[in-house]
Design a protein around this motif. Structure first.
Motif, PDB file in Angstrom:
ATOM      1  N   GLU A   1      -8.371  -3.608   1.379  1.00 48.87           N
ATOM      2  CA  GLU A   1      -9.579  -4.435   1.471  1.00 48.87           C
ATOM      3  C   GLU A   1      -9.248  -5.750   2.159  1.00 48.87           C
ATOM      4  O   GLU A   1      -8.166  -6.314   1.969  1.00 48.87           O
ATOM      5  CB  GLU A   1     -10.140  -4.722   0.073  1.00 48.87           C
ATOM      6  N   VAL A   2     -10.171  -6.227   2.996  1.00 46.46           N
ATOM      7  CA  VAL A   2      -9.975  -7.467   3.747  1.00 46.46           C
ATOM      8  C   VAL A   2     -11.164  -8.383   3.488  1.00 46.46           C
ATOM      9  O   VAL A   2     -12.315  -8.008   3.741  1.00 46.46           O
ATOM     10  CB  VAL A   2      -9.848  -7.192   5.265  1.00 46.46           C
TER      11      VAL A   2
ATOM     12  N   THR B   1      -5.645  -6.139  -1.647  1.00 49.88           N
ATOM     13  CA  THR B   1      -6.711  -6.935  -1.049  1.00 49.88           C
ATOM     14  C   THR B   1      -6.096  -8.125  -0.326  1.00 49.88           C
ATOM     15  O   THR B   1      -5.251  -8.826  -0.889  1.00 49.88           O
ATOM     16  CB  THR B   1      -7.692  -7.457  -2.115  1.00 49.88           C
TER      17      THR B   1
ATOM     18  N   LYS C   1       0.839  -1.202   0.000  1.00 49.03           N
ATOM     19  CA  LYS C   1       0.000   0.000   0.000  1.00 49.03           C
ATOM     20  C   LYS C   1       0.871   1.249   0.000  1.00 49.03           C
ATOM     21  O   LYS C   1       0.588   2.227  -0.715  1.00 49.03           O
ATOM     22  CB  LYS C   1      -0.907  -0.022   1.240  1.00 49.03           C
TER      23      LYS C   1
ATOM     24  N   ARG D   1      -9.081  -1.367   6.571  1.00 49.07           N
ATOM     25  CA  ARG D   1      -9.974  -0.815   5.540  1.00 49.07           C
ATOM     26  C   ARG D   1      -9.905   0.717   5.539  1.00 49.07           C
ATOM     27  O   ARG D   1      -9.939   1.345   4.480  1.00 49.07           O
ATOM     28  CB  ARG D   1     -11.402  -1.296   5.767  1.00 49.07           C
TER      29      ARG D   1
ATOM     30  N   THR E   1      -3.041  -0.899  -5.029  1.00 51.05           N
ATOM     31  CA  THR E   1      -4.315  -1.238  -4.400  1.00 51.05           C
ATOM     32  C   THR E   1      -4.150  -2.669  -3.887  1.00 51.05           C
ATOM     33  O   THR E   1      -3.613  -3.522  -4.583  1.00 51.05           O
ATOM     34  CB  THR E   1      -5.489  -1.162  -5.393  1.00 51.05           C
TER      35      THR E   1
ATOM     36  N   GLU F   1      -9.251  -5.233  11.287  1.00 49.73           N
ATOM     37  CA  GLU F   1      -9.808  -5.220   9.929  1.00 49.73           C
ATOM     38  C   GLU F   1     -10.371  -3.839   9.599  1.00 49.73           C
ATOM     39  O   GLU F   1     -10.176  -3.310   8.499  1.00 49.73           O
ATOM     40  CB  GLU F   1     -10.914  -6.264   9.804  1.00 49.73           C
ATOM     41  N   THR F   2     -11.079  -3.262  10.563  1.00 45.32           N
ATOM     42  CA  THR F   2     -11.650  -1.930  10.355  1.00 45.32           C
ATOM     43  C   THR F   2     -10.554  -0.900  10.110  1.00 45.32           C
ATOM     44  O   THR F   2     -10.659  -0.044   9.219  1.00 45.32           O
ATOM     45  CB  THR F   2     -12.493  -1.519  11.578  1.00 45.32           C
TER      46      THR F   2
END
Length: 297
Positions: free
Chosen positions: A197-198, A166, A159, A192, A164, A188-189
């Motif tokens: 993305e998770v 995932t 990142k 994101r 991008t 996770e929050t």
């Protein structure tokens, strides 16, 4: 006394440091399948992300081995142990006699049998050579398969490089061997919020592309990408120990002194016990490796 240490990582080098601190005239030989002096694997994501230089990952320079009278054998991994003749045989056929042997060769990346896993653009970052390739890779869309510590750190590094990213995790939450679900969901929050993305509870079923990767296919969707990072865990290097008839389970089995009669083991290769629960466990963490090395020495 002749001490042969198999593995040039943190565990093996800490054994040599503790031995030298103890004085004496022990002959120390370190044997490694890699071509580099000691480096810190935990630093590799920071190098990949451009936060530190490549030079910063090294814990020991070549001159340090010479200054501490340590024989270093590189690019020639150990393949067999003769516990009766007390010698190690390497891939080149060289033989190294020992009075005491230390197994500190860690483990290898677990590569899942995913169709298309051999395509160009599928990389990892467990070792420096792998990290070099990932740092030099030219891509913009990455899928990280696996969400252990290496996977999370690799995702953050990519990142930072402008990808991008995932993360795809087979189990129900990320870092499943380290955190409970509640804690993992908070992370996770945060990921994101950082733009990563998770996807959890999702199985990778294949990798598309002609010679180079173009997409990762899960049981729920197709993820277009030009880069895949395999971060599905590390398997302790049991095979070498088995050539000496040493008992293994998930890792090399050791007692509380990390030993098996003139042969010792420490670091990612060993299976030891949890001092709180008494349960058998594999701790592939830096501070555990250092403390185990102290016991071995």
């Amino acid at each position: 006394m002749k001490v042969v240490i198999i593995g040039n990582g943190i565990a093996g080098n800490e054994v040599s440091r503790f031995l030298r601190q103890g004085g004496g005239k022990t002959e120390i030989t370190i044997i490694s399948a890699e071509e580099f002096s000691e480096y810190d694997p935990c630093s590799l994501p920071y190098f990949i992300g451009g936060e530190v230089s490549r030079d910063a990952v090294f814990r020991r320079g070549m001159d340090d081995y010479q200054a501490n009278d340590i024989r270093l054998v590189l690019s020639d991994g150990a393949e067999k142990i003769d516990p009766v003749g007390k010698k190690v045989i390497t891939a080149s056929g060289a033989e190294f006699p020992y009075d005491r042997l230390v197994l500190a060769h860690g483990g290898s990346l677990f590569v899942p049998p995913i169709p298309g896993i051999e395509k160009n653009g599928i990389l990892s970052c467990k070792e420096l050579g792998q990290a070099d390739r990932l740092a030099q890779h030219k891509g913009s869309q990455a899928v990280v398969i696996g969400s252990g510590a290496i996977g999370i750190e690799a995702a953050e590094a990519l990142k930072l490089k402008g990808y991008t990213v995932t993360i795809v995790e087979l189990l129900d939450w990320i870092l499943p061997t380290m955190f409970c679900e509640e804690t993992a969901r908070r992370l996770e929050t945060d990921l994101r919020g950082y733009g990563i993305e998770v996807l959890t509870g999702e199985k990778v079923e294949g990798i598309e592309g002609d010679t180079a990767v173009s997409a990762v296919v899960t049981n729920r969707r197709v993820l277009p990408c030009d880069t895949v990072v395999i971060a599905t865990g590390v398997v302790p290097g049991r095979a070498l120990a088995q050539t000496a008839g040493i008992k293994v389970n998930r890792g090399v089995l050791v007692n509380k002194k990390m030993s098996m009669i003139d042969i010792y083991a420490c670091g990612d290769v060993v299976e030891t016990f949890d001092s709180s629960s008494g349960e058998s466990c594999v701790y592939q963490l830096k501070h555990n490796a250092i403390e185990q090395a102290r016991v071995v020495a």
